[in-house]
Scaffold this motif. Structure first.
Motif, PDB file in Angstrom:
ATOM      1  N   LYS A  85      56.521  46.186  45.341  1.00  0.00           N
ATOM      2  CA  LYS A  85      56.311  47.359  46.189  1.00  0.00           C
ATOM      3  C   LYS A  85      55.487  48.418  45.453  1.00  0.00           C
ATOM      4  O   LYS A  85      55.889  48.923  44.406  1.00  0.00           O
ATOM      5  CB  LYS A  85      57.658  47.945  46.601  1.00  0.00           C
ATOM      6  CG  LYS A  85      57.542  49.051  47.610  1.00  0.00           C
ATOM      7  CD  LYS A  85      58.903  49.533  48.060  1.00  0.00           C
ATOM      8  CE  LYS A  85      58.739  50.622  49.110  1.00  0.00           C
ATOM      9  NZ  LYS A  85      60.025  51.066  49.604  1.00  0.00           N
ATOM     10  N   GLY A  86      54.289  48.683  45.988  1.00  0.00           N
ATOM     11  CA  GLY A  86      53.429  49.717  45.429  1.00  0.00           C
ATOM     12  C   GLY A  86      52.524  49.269  44.293  1.00  0.00           C
ATOM     13  O   GLY A  86      51.840  50.097  43.697  1.00  0.00           O
ATOM     14  N   ALA A  87      52.490  47.966  43.976  1.00  0.00           N
ATOM     15  CA  ALA A  87      51.654  47.520  42.853  1.00  0.00           C
ATOM     16  C   ALA A  87      51.131  46.108  43.078  1.00  0.00           C
ATOM     17  O   ALA A  87      51.771  45.282  43.724  1.00  0.00           O
ATOM     18  CB  ALA A  87      52.452  47.559  41.555  1.00  0.00           C
ATOM     19  N   SER A  88      49.950  45.854  42.522  1.00  0.00           N
ATOM     20  CA  SER A  88      49.337  44.531  42.562  1.00  0.00           C
ATOM     21  C   SER A  88      48.503  44.359  41.300  1.00  0.00           C
ATOM     22  O   SER A  88      47.651  45.202  41.004  1.00  0.00           O
ATOM     23  CB  SER A  88      48.460  44.390  43.808  1.00  0.00           C
ATOM     24  OG  SER A  88      47.844  43.115  43.825  1.00  0.00           O
ATOM     25  N   HIS A  89      48.778  43.296  40.542  1.00  0.00           N
ATOM     26  CA  HIS A  89      48.097  43.070  39.263  1.00  0.00           C
ATOM     27  C   HIS A  89      47.745  41.599  39.098  1.00  0.00           C
ATOM     28  O   HIS A  89      48.355  40.729  39.719  1.00  0.00           O
ATOM     29  CB  HIS A  89      48.992  43.476  38.097  1.00  0.00           C
ATOM     30  CG  HIS A  89      49.372  44.913  38.083  1.00  0.00           C
ATOM     31  ND1 HIS A  89      48.502  45.900  37.711  1.00  0.00           N
ATOM     32  CD2 HIS A  89      50.532  45.526  38.410  1.00  0.00           C
ATOM     33  CE1 HIS A  89      49.107  47.072  37.790  1.00  0.00           C
ATOM     34  NE2 HIS A  89      50.348  46.872  38.223  1.00  0.00           N
ATOM     35  N   TYR A  90      46.785  41.364  38.199  1.00  0.00           N
ATOM     36  CA  TYR A  90      46.444  39.999  37.776  1.00  0.00           C
ATOM     37  C   TYR A  90      46.701  39.879  36.292  1.00  0.00           C
ATOM     38  O   TYR A  90      46.557  40.856  35.539  1.00  0.00           O
ATOM     39  CB  TYR A  90      44.963  39.700  38.040  1.00  0.00           C
ATOM     40  CG  TYR A  90      44.670  39.401  39.482  1.00  0.00           C
ATOM     41  CD1 TYR A  90      44.758  38.094  39.957  1.00  0.00           C
ATOM     42  CD2 TYR A  90      44.327  40.406  40.358  1.00  0.00           C
ATOM     43  CE1 TYR A  90      44.500  37.816  41.281  1.00  0.00           C
ATOM     44  CE2 TYR A  90      44.068  40.138  41.683  1.00  0.00           C
ATOM     45  CZ  TYR A  90      44.153  38.847  42.134  1.00  0.00           C
ATOM     46  OH  TYR A  90      43.901  38.568  43.446  1.00  0.00           O
ATOM     47  N   ASN A 133      45.274  42.436  33.505  1.00  0.00           N
ATOM     48  CA  ASN A 133      43.815  42.271  33.542  1.00  0.00           C
ATOM     49  C   ASN A 133      43.216  43.460  34.284  1.00  0.00           C
ATOM     50  O   ASN A 133      43.815  43.970  35.222  1.00  0.00           O
ATOM     51  CB  ASN A 133      43.427  40.982  34.293  1.00  0.00           C
ATOM     52  CG  ASN A 133      43.762  39.731  33.521  1.00  0.00           C
ATOM     53  OD1 ASN A 133      44.521  39.750  32.563  1.00  0.00           O
ATOM     54  ND2 ASN A 133      43.207  38.625  33.971  1.00  0.00           N
ATOM     55  N   LYS A 134      42.021  43.845  33.873  1.00  0.00           N
ATOM     56  CA  LYS A 134      41.332  44.961  34.540  1.00  0.00           C
ATOM     57  C   LYS A 134      40.963  44.590  35.972  1.00  0.00           C
ATOM     58  O   LYS A 134      41.054  45.380  36.868  1.00  0.00           O
ATOM     59  CB  LYS A 134      40.064  45.345  33.772  1.00  0.00           C
ATOM     60  CG  LYS A 134      40.348  45.793  32.373  1.00  0.00           C
ATOM     61  CD  LYS A 134      40.388  47.286  32.313  1.00  0.00           C
ATOM     62  CE  LYS A 134      40.500  47.733  30.886  1.00  0.00           C
ATOM     63  NZ  LYS A 134      41.707  48.423  30.581  1.00  0.00           N
ATOM     64  N   SER A 135      40.520  43.327  36.161  1.00  0.00           N
ATOM     65  CA  SER A 135      40.108  42.859  37.482  1.00  0.00           C
ATOM     66  C   SER A 135      40.222  41.363  37.506  1.00  0.00           C
ATOM     67  O   SER A 135      39.971  40.697  36.507  1.00  0.00           O
ATOM     68  CB  SER A 135      38.668  43.288  37.756  1.00  0.00           C
ATOM     69  OG  SER A 135      38.143  42.546  38.830  1.00  0.00           O
ATOM     70  N   GLN A 136      40.539  40.808  38.658  1.00  0.00           N
ATOM     71  CA  GLN A 136      40.609  39.352  38.764  1.00  0.00           C
ATOM     72  C   GLN A 136      39.269  38.729  38.454  1.00  0.00           C
ATOM     73  O   GLN A 136      39.192  37.676  37.847  1.00  0.00           O
ATOM     74  CB  GLN A 136      41.049  38.924  40.163  1.00  0.00           C
ATOM     75  CG  GLN A 136      41.061  37.407  40.295  1.00  0.00           C
ATOM     76  CD  GLN A 136      41.155  36.912  41.705  1.00  0.00           C
ATOM     77  OE1 GLN A 136      40.901  37.649  42.641  1.00  0.00           O
ATOM     78  NE2 GLN A 136      41.479  35.663  41.877  1.00  0.00           N
ATOM     79  N   ASN A 137      38.200  39.367  38.843  1.00  0.00           N
ATOM     80  CA  ASN A 137      36.867  38.771  38.705  1.00  0.00           C
ATOM     81  C   ASN A 137      36.356  38.739  37.271  1.00  0.00           C
ATOM     82  O   ASN A 137      35.375  38.083  36.989  1.00  0.00           O
ATOM     83  CB  ASN A 137      35.869  39.529  39.580  1.00  0.00           C
ATOM     84  CG  ASN A 137      36.235  39.405  41.045  1.00  0.00           C
ATOM     85  OD1 ASN A 137      36.760  38.381  41.469  1.00  0.00           O
ATOM     86  ND2 ASN A 137      35.999  40.440  41.810  1.00  0.00           N
ATOM     87  N   ASN A 138      36.998  39.439  36.346  1.00  0.00           N
ATOM     88  CA  ASN A 138      36.526  39.444  34.967  1.00  0.00           C
ATOM     89  C   ASN A 138      36.710  38.117  34.248  1.00  0.00           C
ATOM     90  O   ASN A 138      35.992  37.807  33.331  1.00  0.00           O
ATOM     91  CB  ASN A 138      37.247  40.529  34.155  1.00  0.00           C
ATOM     92  CG  ASN A 138      36.755  41.901  34.519  1.00  0.00           C
ATOM     93  OD1 ASN A 138      35.734  42.047  35.164  1.00  0.00           O
ATOM     94  ND2 ASN A 138      37.500  42.915  34.110  1.00  0.00           N
ATOM     95  N   SER A 139      37.706  37.317  34.643  1.00  0.00           N
ATOM     96  CA  SER A 139      37.972  36.137  33.846  1.00  0.00           C
ATOM     97  C   SER A 139      38.330  34.896  34.636  1.00  0.00           C
ATOM     98  O   SER A 139      38.725  33.912  34.063  1.00  0.00           O
ATOM     99  CB  SER A 139      39.115  36.439  32.868  1.00  0.00           C
ATOM    100  OG  SER A 139      40.273  36.791  33.594  1.00  0.00           O
ATOM    101  N   HIS A 140      38.205  34.912  35.949  1.00  0.00           N
ATOM    102  CA  HIS A 140      38.640  33.741  36.720  1.00  0.00           C
ATOM    103  C   HIS A 140      37.478  33.097  37.448  1.00  0.00           C
ATOM    104  O   HIS A 140      36.545  33.764  37.826  1.00  0.00           O
ATOM    105  CB  HIS A 140      39.702  34.163  37.733  1.00  0.00           C
ATOM    106  CG  HIS A 140      40.834  34.829  37.068  1.00  0.00           C
ATOM    107  ND1 HIS A 140      41.260  36.057  37.443  1.00  0.00           N
ATOM    108  CD2 HIS A 140      41.611  34.474  36.027  1.00  0.00           C
ATOM    109  CE1 HIS A 140      42.271  36.417  36.666  1.00  0.00           C
ATOM    110  NE2 HIS A 140      42.497  35.480  35.800  1.00  0.00           N
ATOM    111  N   PRO A 141      37.612  31.784  37.620  1.00  0.00           N
ATOM    112  CA  PRO A 141      36.572  31.061  38.342  1.00  0.00           C
ATOM    113  C   PRO A 141      36.516  31.450  39.801  1.00  0.00           C
ATOM    114  O   PRO A 141      37.417  31.990  40.355  1.00  0.00           O
ATOM    115  CB  PRO A 141      36.981  29.605  38.193  1.00  0.00           C
ATOM    116  CG  PRO A 141      38.382  29.574  37.731  1.00  0.00           C
ATOM    117  CD  PRO A 141      38.695  30.936  37.195  1.00  0.00           C
TER     118      PRO A 141
END
Length: 141
Positions: A85-90, A133-141
């Motif tokens: 609730k209130g957060a989303s992270h990778y 992680n700062k962003s999902q796109n920084n390190s994932h395919p």
């Protein structure tokens, strides 16, 4: 069968068995625990380039696990989206070169609001903590 052919066959069999043992890393078992404050439910979706483990909801104190065999190129990566609730992270929950030393066979992760912490066998505590992680796109395919 001549003694030479028999010896050559045994040597080839020994070589194949030895190479297989060296090239196939041991299975890694991952355990992820919800240690969020205030009884928050952790919803997570972990995946690699080849595997999607689906969405899992964990109550406070709940744990889920999965296992895999790292690839021979040492590039195995599992990443998770973790929400409450209130957060989303990778977070990259398994990176071969970061985690192989700390958890060759079993990686125990404790998920907290500040970030996930890996159990350190040397200290006996969850004190190997990492930022999200700062962003999902920084390190994932």
């Amino acid at each position: 069968m001549s003694p030479f052919i028999r010896l050559a066959y045994l040597l080839l069999l020994l070589l194949k068995t030895t190479c297989d043992a060296l090239l196939v890393p041991p299975r890694v078992h991952m355990k992820v625990s919800n240690n969020l404050e205030n009884g928050l439910v952790l919803t997570t979706r972990c995946q690699s380039r080849n595997d999607d483990l689906g969405v899992i909801s964990l109550p406070k104190g709940g744990t889920f696990g999965f296992s895999f065999i790292p690839n021979i190129w040492t590039t195995t990566l599992f990443f998770c989206r973790m929400e409450w609730k209130g957060a989303s992270h990778y977070f990259d929950i398994y990176i071969y070169f970061r985690d192989y030393v700390h958890c060759r066979h079993t990686c125990w992760w404790s998920v907290k609001e500040e970030g996930p912490c890996l159990y350190d066998n040397d200290s006996g505590k969850y004190d190997l903590c990492y930022p999200w992680n700062k962003s999902q796109n920084n390190s994932h395919p």
